[in-house]
Scaffold this motif. Structure first.
Motif, PDB file in Angstrom:
ATOM      1  N   ASP A   1       0.842  -1.192   0.000  1.00 40.68           N
ATOM      2  CA  ASP A   1       0.000   0.000   0.000  1.00 40.68           C
ATOM      3  C   ASP A   1       0.884   1.251   0.000  1.00 40.68           C
ATOM      4  O   ASP A   1       0.413   2.363  -0.092  1.00 40.68           O
ATOM      5  CB  ASP A   1      -0.989   0.006   1.170  1.00 40.68           C
ATOM      6  N   HIS A   2       2.180   0.982   0.119  1.00 41.19           N
ATOM      7  CA  HIS A   2       3.137   2.084   0.091  1.00 41.19           C
ATOM      8  C   HIS A   2       4.288   1.629  -0.809  1.00 41.19           C
ATOM      9  O   HIS A   2       4.948   0.644  -0.507  1.00 41.19           O
ATOM     10  CB  HIS A   2       3.630   2.367   1.511  1.00 41.19           C
TER      11      HIS A   2
ATOM     12  N   ASN B   1       3.046   9.070 -10.547  1.00 39.38           N
ATOM     13  CA  ASN B   1       2.058   9.470  -9.541  1.00 39.38           C
ATOM     14  C   ASN B   1       0.644   9.121  -9.976  1.00 39.38           C
ATOM     15  O   ASN B   1      -0.177   8.674  -9.176  1.00 39.38           O
ATOM     16  CB  ASN B   1       2.174  10.974  -9.274  1.00 39.38           C
TER      17      ASN B   1
ATOM     18  N   CYS C   1       0.146   5.409  -9.518  1.00 38.78           N
ATOM     19  CA  CYS C   1      -0.016   5.080  -8.097  1.00 38.78           C
ATOM     20  C   CYS C   1      -1.428   5.400  -7.630  1.00 38.78           C
ATOM     21  O   CYS C   1      -2.025   4.649  -6.851  1.00 38.78           O
ATOM     22  CB  CYS C   1       0.991   5.855  -7.257  1.00 38.78           C
ATOM     23  N   GLU C   2      -1.950   6.518  -8.117  1.00 32.61           N
ATOM     24  CA  GLU C   2      -3.294   6.912  -7.729  1.00 32.61           C
ATOM     25  C   GLU C   2      -4.310   5.877  -8.220  1.00 32.61           C
ATOM     26  O   GLU C   2      -5.211   5.485  -7.498  1.00 32.61           O
ATOM     27  CB  GLU C   2      -3.591   8.279  -8.332  1.00 32.61           C
TER      28      GLU C   2
ATOM     29  N   ASP D   1      -4.206   2.855  -6.201  1.00 31.85           N
ATOM     30  CA  ASP D   1      -4.511   3.126  -4.806  1.00 31.85           C
ATOM     31  C   ASP D   1      -3.364   2.778  -3.862  1.00 31.85           C
ATOM     32  O   ASP D   1      -3.561   2.113  -2.848  1.00 31.85           O
ATOM     33  CB  ASP D   1      -5.794   2.355  -4.406  1.00 31.85           C
TER      34      ASP D   1
ATOM     35  N   THR E   1       0.188   4.741  -1.940  1.00 35.03           N
ATOM     36  CA  THR E   1       0.926   5.989  -1.799  1.00 35.03           C
ATOM     37  C   THR E   1       2.340   5.747  -2.307  1.00 35.03           C
ATOM     38  O   THR E   1       2.940   4.717  -2.025  1.00 35.03           O
ATOM     39  CB  THR E   1       1.001   6.440  -0.336  1.00 35.03           C
ATOM     40  N   CYS E   2       2.822   6.701  -3.079  1.00 37.12           N
ATOM     41  CA  CYS E   2       4.145   6.532  -3.662  1.00 37.12           C
ATOM     42  C   CYS E   2       5.115   7.519  -3.055  1.00 37.12           C
ATOM     43  O   CYS E   2       4.762   8.646  -2.750  1.00 37.12           O
ATOM     44  CB  CYS E   2       4.098   6.736  -5.167  1.00 37.12           C
ATOM     45  N   GLU E   3       6.328   7.021  -2.880  1.00 43.27           N
ATOM     46  CA  GLU E   3       7.389   7.886  -2.353  1.00 43.27           C
ATOM     47  C   GLU E   3       8.555   7.785  -3.331  1.00 43.27           C
ATOM     48  O   GLU E   3       8.961   6.685  -3.705  1.00 43.27           O
ATOM     49  CB  GLU E   3       7.791   7.370  -0.966  1.00 43.27           C
TER      50      GLU E   3
END
Lengths: 261, 241
Positions: A26-27, A57, A60-61, A64, A66-68
């Motif tokens: 999820d990350h 980005n 990732c959206e 679903d 979160t991207c770093e």
């Protein structure tokens, strides 16, 4: 009793580890080599942007998570993925067989040509073994352009290898290089569009042979993360269908596309 | 089992010991050796007069040398290399000057940075050795009526060189290790070769362990050479059996 406890703890640990391996992210941490304009770079305000970043980005959206974004110098970017500093690489990485042995690639999301860039004042008209003899060629270390130039012209020309595309452009402006070879969109953004000096493309843009130029840019994952790669592939297909991809593409390449044709 | 066949099997399919990669390592070895050797020789030639002048009673002679050694010993070599290589470009008119053909190549800016750095350290090493010359020797030389120059040449410098030898041997090894940064200015030195092989084949262990072994061999060669020198030149200091 103690032994039993150890064994069951061990079993637990193994179960936890294997579930961690197959876990649904999820990350997602994504490795990227900055700057590589216009694919990934920082605005004067220090904000990370570029084609890869915006597309990443968006993906990732869609899935679903979160991207770093994690910055990593190019020549250590694949080992960084292997040592779990991040979970994916989205940094204008060309898909080729050499890399496929180590990482798992998504579907290609972008297929740029490579091109030779020289000052407008240069007398170079073509890139052959004869015309490049004794010339200094700049490439970014460990890129497919490096491999191509090394194999094709390593015996006749001097090759200067740089850690970053920025250092290379700086040395081009310093007149230390006769010609350099890199992804066309990047050369366009950093050299053709720069105000400092006049540059031009020498010869045709290059996409062959496949052995070097592969199948376009892909997102790289660790081999076991097939599920994650599938999710990204689905999202890629989605943004390509609904026009979001074109929207981002046009923001960065509409003009360079015109010039290339 | 046949040793040759065993060796062939061992090396089959490996990425490091191919003709091409060994060629890069060889190129790197040559570049590293040239860079380190030249910078040490030029640095040594510079350091001897600088060390003597550093002890001058005149402030206007000794102070600039003090500032020079202080700055070059007080900042990282990597930064000095960046300033000299990427910095010179921003000097107006440098591209038209007679120096440009030299500064254009990565080799000479690296050589300049390494030379200035090792000269600064060597100056201080010799300076310390000169300063610790025993008073008795100097008084004896004066009693013989030696001039300052003759005394420096015959008495102070020879004994100072001997005393400085172990510390200078360390400096030579430090210089070899410090030269590993040359690849940041595109030089294909030993480390540059390792980085190239690493980036091309994604083989960090093979690439860097092999180059570490090469550095180790060079270090041992230098150590051996200085042991030999010390044995010859410092023979009179060894305990008599």
């Amino acid at each position: 009793m103690k032994k039993l406890l150890t064994v069951s703890l061990l079993g637990l640990a193994v179960a936890a580890a294997s579930s961690a391996q197959a876990r649904d992210y999820d990350h997602v941490r994504i490795g990227v080599d900055v700057p590589y304009e216009p694919m990934e770079y920082r605005t004067p305000e220090g904000e990370l942007t570029g084609f890869d970043i915006e597309l990443g980005n968006e993906l990732c959206e869609r899935i679903d998570v979160t991207c770093e974004w994690i910055e990593q110098e190019w020549d250590g970017i694949i080992p960084g993925l292997m040592s779990r500093n991040y979970d994916a690489i989205m940094s204008s990485m060309t898909i080729n067989d050499e890399r496929r042995q180590t990482v798992l690639f998504s579907d290609p999301y972008f297929t740029p040509p490579s091109a030779w860039f020289a000052p407008s004042s240069s007398e170079l008209e073509e890139t052959t073994e004869e015309s490049l003899e004794g010339k200094t060629i700049g490439v970014q270390r460990g890129t497919l352009q490096d491999n191509y130039v090394t194999d094709m012209y390593g015996s006749v020309a001097d090759i200067s290898r740089y850690s970053t595309a920025d250092d290379m452009v700086l040395d081009m402006e310093a007149e230390r290089l006769d010609i350099l070879f890199l992804d066309y969109p990047v050369g366009k953004a950093t050299l053709l569009d720069s105000d400092n000096r006049d540059y031009r493309v020498v010869g045709e843009t290059i996409t062959e042979p496949k052995k070097y130029f592969g199948d376009g840019f892909g997102i790289a994952f660790r081999k076991r993360d097939e599920a994650l790669a599938d999710r990204f592939n689905d999202a890629l297909a989605e943004v390509q269908q609904d026009g979001t991809y074109d929207e981002i593409y046009n923001r960065y390449f509409s003009e360079s596309k015109k010039n290339a044709e | 089992m046949d040793i040759a066949a065993w060796f062939d099997d061992l090396l089959a399919g490996n990425l490091i010991f191919t003709a091409q990669t060994l060629g890069y390592y060889w190129e790197g070895l040559v570049t590293t050796t040239q860079l380190v050797f030249l910078s040490l020789v030029i640095g040594l030639v510079m350091a001897v007069p600088l060390a003597v002048l550093r002890g001058s009673r005149h402030k206007w002679i000794s102070l600039p040398i003090y500032v020079y050694t202080y700055v070059f010993r007080g900042t990282p070599l990597l930064i000095q290399l960046y300033i000299i290589y990427y910095g010179v470009v921003f000097i107006d008119g440098i591209q038209e000057s007679f120096l440009w053909p030299l500064l254009r190549e990565a080799f000479y800016p690296a050589l300049i940075a390494f030379t200035l750095n090792t000269a600064a350290y060597t100056t201080e090493i010799f300076r310390g050795a000169i300063k610790s010359t025993s008073k008795g020797e100097i008084e004896a030389a004066r009693a013989y009526g030696m001039s300052q120059g003759l005394m420096m040449r015959r008495i102070i410098l020879p004994s100072a060189f001997r005393r400085a030898l172990p510390a200078y041997g360390n400096e030579v090894i430090f210089m070899l290790h410090a030269s590993a940064i040359a690849s940041v200015v595109t030089l294909m030195d030993l480390t540059g070769a390792a980085r190239f092989v690493y980036a091309r084949y994604y083989a960090p262990f093979e690439a860097f362990l092999f180059v570490a072994a090469l550095y180790l061999c060079l270090t041992f060669a230098i150590l051996f050479f200085f042991r030999f020198l010390e044995k010859k030149l410092l023979a009179h200091l060894r305990p008599q059996s």
